[in-house]
Design an enzyme around this catalytic site. Structure first.
Site, PDB file in Angstrom:
ATOM      1  N   ARG A  59      47.861  39.369  19.856  1.00 55.18           N
ATOM      2  CA  ARG A  59      48.606  39.517  21.107  1.00 55.18           C
ATOM      3  C   ARG A  59      48.533  40.936  21.645  1.00 55.18           C
ATOM      4  NH1 ARG A  59      53.902  38.143  19.462  1.00 55.18           N
ATOM      5  NH2 ARG A  59      54.287  40.371  19.427  1.00 55.18           N
ATOM      6  N   TYR A 112      53.468  39.637  49.043  1.00 53.73           N
ATOM      7  CA  TYR A 112      52.988  38.321  48.594  1.00 53.73           C
ATOM      8  C   TYR A 112      54.202  37.431  48.304  1.00 53.73           C
ATOM      9  CZ  TYR A 112      50.654  35.002  45.424  1.00 53.73           C
ATOM     10  OH  TYR A 112      50.180  33.871  44.808  1.00 53.73           O
TER      11      TYR A 112
HETATM   12  C1  LIG Z   1      47.175  35.998  44.940  1.00 57.10           C
HETATM   13  C2  LIG Z   1      47.968  37.235  45.001  1.00 57.10           C
HETATM   14  C3  LIG Z   1      48.800  37.606  43.949  1.00 57.10           C
HETATM   15  C4  LIG Z   1      49.035  36.712  42.760  1.00 57.10           C
HETATM   16  O1  LIG Z   1      47.899  36.557  42.001  1.00 57.10           O
HETATM   17  P1  LIG Z   1      47.697  35.310  41.001  1.00 57.10           P
HETATM   18  O2  LIG Z   1      46.586  35.791  40.129  1.00 57.10           O
HETATM   19  O3  LIG Z   1      47.346  34.139  41.837  1.00 57.10           O
HETATM   20  O4  LIG Z   1      48.992  35.133  40.265  1.00 57.10           O
HETATM   21  C5  LIG Z   1      49.455  38.816  44.015  1.00 57.10           C
HETATM   22  N1  LIG Z   1      49.314  39.617  45.085  1.00 57.10           N
HETATM   23  C6  LIG Z   1      48.524  39.288  46.130  1.00 57.10           C
HETATM   24  C7  LIG Z   1      48.409  40.230  47.272  1.00 57.10           C
HETATM   25  C8  LIG Z   1      47.845  38.083  46.123  1.00 57.10           C
HETATM   26  O5  LIG Z   1      47.099  37.745  47.180  1.00 57.10           O
END
Ligand SMILES: *Cc1c(COP(=O)(O)O)cnc(C)c1O
Length: 392
Positions: A59, A112
């Site tokens: 881990r 996001y």
């Molecule tokens: C997609 C995205 C995330 C999250 O990423 P995941 O790998 O899908 O969890 C975070 N920040 C931004 C700006 C994103 O576009």
């Protein structure tokens, strides 16, 4: 961990992408590191196990993850880097590392969406208050600082609406108050922007997007400066954050071609964006590299690269017309995420999701311009406008 050619000579970004994380201690005589499936680490003696010189437990890292974290740390110019099971996981580890119960977090209104939900759910339950700010706030963020404000969480360009923000001005205010600046760098990647050099303390990335680059893995990364590194490492380890070696390997593989892919994504996006700007149906194209984009001056000042993701706002289109446009496209598929080789389109209306800013421009279409020939993509969009016109 040192890169293969970690000497004093300055390297251009394209060269660094090829060499980062390829320490011979990890790769042996091979080009790539092993995909090391590991849980238990074996020791010869109890003393060695009590004070491990290298690996301690699966881990806590293995040769595959160490190759990736070395690469990210070097690309971001960070004291250290970590891998998380998603970009959202990276954001949550960063926030839980930086904020304490009773603190206030200042978060950009264009963040996001799922990070906004994290703030309203888990962070709120931990008595961490989140106050949203307009991305245009700049040094004016000082007005939102309180004695318990410990984190500024920023992202640029903003999700869906692509606003730029003045990271150095905000970081100056944050640091004067001893607060931490977290920056989501998924759009520009370290090729286009190095947030730690512009005042960020922790960089979050959804590696799912351009680093992996092929829509076949979900991975997040974290990087921090000297000051925040111990705290970030502790939170990441305490929360049990770990990623299996296959997905780590896919991320490393993606990094090798990131430069050429981003060059093509950006060039094609620029061509498509210019074409869209001349369409009578289009009110605005939300792409900071365009000279008439509202964020262009900040983009040109701070960033030296872009990608294939941007937004389009229309003249008086209904949600139904935007849906019809997107549904009629053949080369742009409908789907979440971006950063892969394929073109994607979605309809979004940010009006209901923002609290510090007001969105009045109706539905927007977010396009991810993939690696197809841009002329074919333009022809596809042209047919889309015809289909949209036939809709009420
Ligand atoms: C997609 C995205 C995330 C999250 O990423 P995941 O790998 O899908 O969890 C975070 N920040 C931004 C700006 C994103 O576009």
């Amino acid at each position: 961990m040192a890169g293969e050619n970690d000497d004093e000579r300055p390297r251009k970004p394209a060269t660094r992408l090829v060499h980062v994380g390829r320490d011979k201690v990890i790769t042996g005589p091979f080009v790539n590191p092993p995909v090391q499936h590991v849980s238990t680490v074996l020791f010869d003696t109890m003393d060695e196990m009590r004070a491990p010189k290298g690996y301690s437990y699966g881990r806590r890292g293995n040769p595959t993850t160490n190759a990736l974290t070395a690469a990210i740390a070097e690309l971001e110019g960070a004291a250290g880097a970590l891998v998380c099971p998603s970009g959202l996981s990276a954001a949550s580890v960063a926030l839980l590392a930086a904020a304490n119960a009773g603190d206030r977090v200042l978060m950009v209104d264009t963040v996001y969406g799922p990070v906004r939900h994290l703030a309203a759910s888990v962070l709120a339950r931990l008595d961490i208050e989140t106050v949203f700010f307009d991305p245009a706030i700049g040094a004016g963020i000082a007005a939102l600082m309180t004695p318990n404000t410990t984190v500024i969480y920023a992202e640029a360009p903003g999700s869906l609406t692509f606003e730029m923000l003045d990271l150095p001005a905000m970081a100056e205010v944050a640091h004067a108050a001893g607060a931490t600046v977290v920056f989501d760098n998924s759009w520009a990647t370290p090729l286009g922007f190095r947030p730690l050099e512009h005042g960020a303390d922790i960089v979050v990335m959804s590696a799912t997007k351009y680093l992996v680059g092929h829509s076949d893995a979900i991975v997040g990364t974290l990087a921090a400066n000297e000051r925040l590194w111990p705290r970030l490492l502790e939170a990441h380890g305490s929360l049990g954050t770990h990623v299996g070696p296959d997905d780590v390997f896919l991320t490393l593989r993606g990094i090798r071609t990131l430069g050429v892919r981003l060059e093509r994504h950006s060039a094609s996006a620029t061509k498509v964006a210019h074409w869209l700007r001349r369409r009578p149906e289009v009110a605005r194209v939300l792409y900071p590299p365009l000279p008439d984009d509202r964020g262009h001056a900040l983009w040109a000042r701070d960033m030296n690269g872009a990608c294939g993701l941007f937004g389009v706002v229309f003249n008086g289109w209904s949600n139904a017309r935007a849906d019809a446009f997107v549904e009629s496209l053949a080369l742009f598929a409908i789907g979440a995420s971006w950063g892969g080789f394929e073109s994607l389109a979605i309809v979004a209306n940010p009006a209901g999701t923002r609290t510090a800013t007001t969105w009045t421009e109706g539905p927007l279409v977010r396009l991810h311009v993939g690696l197809e020939d841009p002329d074919d993509l333009i022809a596809d969009l042209d047919l889309g406008f015809a289909a949209a016109a036939a809709t009420g």
